[in-house]
Design an enzyme around this catalytic site. Structure first.
Site, mmCIF file in Angstrom:
data_model
loop_
_atom_site.group_PDB
_atom_site.id
_atom_site.type_symbol
_atom_site.label_atom_id
_atom_site.label_comp_id
_atom_site.label_asym_id
_atom_site.label_seq_id
_atom_site.Cartn_x
_atom_site.Cartn_y
_atom_site.Cartn_z
ATOM 1 N N TYR A 154 6.392 5.662 -1.418
ATOM 2 C CA TYR A 154 7.664 4.985 -1.670
ATOM 3 C C TYR A 154 8.408 4.623 -0.382
ATOM 4 C CZ TYR A 154 6.452 7.587 -5.881
ATOM 5 O OH TYR A 154 5.750 8.152 -6.924
ATOM 6 N N ARG A 155 7.673 4.540 0.702
ATOM 7 C CA ARG A 155 8.238 4.205 2.016
ATOM 8 C C ARG A 155 9.209 5.274 2.533
ATOM 9 N NH1 ARG A 155 4.411 1.472 1.473
ATOM 10 N NH2 ARG A 155 4.174 -0.732 2.010
ATOM 11 N N LEU A 156 9.121 6.468 2.005
ATOM 12 C CA LEU A 156 9.944 7.580 2.502
ATOM 13 C C LEU A 156 9.144 8.355 3.546
ATOM 14 C CD1 LEU A 156 11.515 8.765 -0.890
ATOM 15 C CD2 LEU A 156 12.492 7.218 0.830
ATOM 16 N N LYS A 159 0.848 -1.190 0.000
ATOM 17 C CA LYS A 159 0.000 0.000 0.000
ATOM 18 C C LYS A 159 0.882 1.237 0.000
ATOM 19 C CE LYS A 159 -3.109 2.774 2.832
ATOM 20 N NZ LYS A 159 -3.748 2.950 4.147
#
Length: 216
Positions: free
Chosen positions: A194-196, A13
């Site tokens: 983007y998991r940032l 997600k």
């Protein structure tokens, strides 16, 4: 089994609701906590005050459970529990505690680190008698974390005490109390694409808070 694990591994997600910038932060972490809690309640997140409470036993084994936050100010958070419970036994030996709030629909988390001290008798009594009568009776019924043979034991004891206290005052059990968590650190997490993710950590110093951005 391998196929099921692969299915889970492929779940993904993106977090795209919003970000958390330094300009969004407050000088005191509790002010930001209050703001986020209000937004969680406005979003009608079920049990927005539920927090995952982590303690450690004498062998170093961590335990977690959901507990409701009942009060907070600029320095402390408060919850109530059975003083013979597993968590209370752990806290007698090791007062360090971790609290975790997870508001998934807002893509937010808050981690709290601190140490506990027992609440005063008068504060515990005041809160206890503000609870619904059924909850007061329930506190008498449950010897929290003890082993019981069947649920009927609880239900029968509840009915017995409900009859006993039917028309009268329900006293505060000697084994029921609360803790105040002296907050030493708070981390605010906001999901990003983007998991940032955005992470900011407040750590208490002698007279203020040190604030740092953490890598996701």
């Amino acid at each position: 089994m391998t196929e099921k694990l692969t299915d889970i591994a492929n779940l993904h997600k993106e977090y795209t609701r919003s970000g958390l910038r330094r300009s969004d932060l407050t000088t005191e972490p509790m002010d930001l906590f209050e703001k986020w809690l209000k937004q969680a309640r406005t979003a009608e997140i079920p049990d927005a005050t539920a927090m995952n409470v982590s303690t450690v036993d004498k062998n170093g084994q961590p335990y977690q459970r959901l507990v409701l936050l009942k009060y907070f100010d600029q320095n402390e958070m408060v919850f109530f529990t059975n003083l013979n419970s597993r968590k209370a036994t752990h806290l007698q030996n090791n007062p360090r505690i971790s609290l975790h709030f997870s508001w998934n629909s807002l893509e937010r988390q808050i981690l709290v680190l601190g140490q506990v001290k027992p609440l005063s008798f008068f504060k515990v009594m005041k809160y206890f008698h503000s609870r619904p009568r059924e909850s007061q009776i329930g506190a008498w019924v449950s010897q929290q974390s003890s082993r019981i043979p069947t649920r009927n034991v609880l239900e029968n004891k509840f009915l017995e005490l409900k009859q006993k206290f039917k028309n009268g005052y329900i006293p505060l059990p000697s084994f029921w109390g609360g803790y105040r968590v002296k907050v030493e650190a708070m981390e605010f997490w906001q999901g990003r694409a983007y998991r940032l993710h955005d992470r900011f950590l407040y750590q208490r110093t002698i007279d203020s808070w040190q604030l740092d951005r953490l890598a996701p």
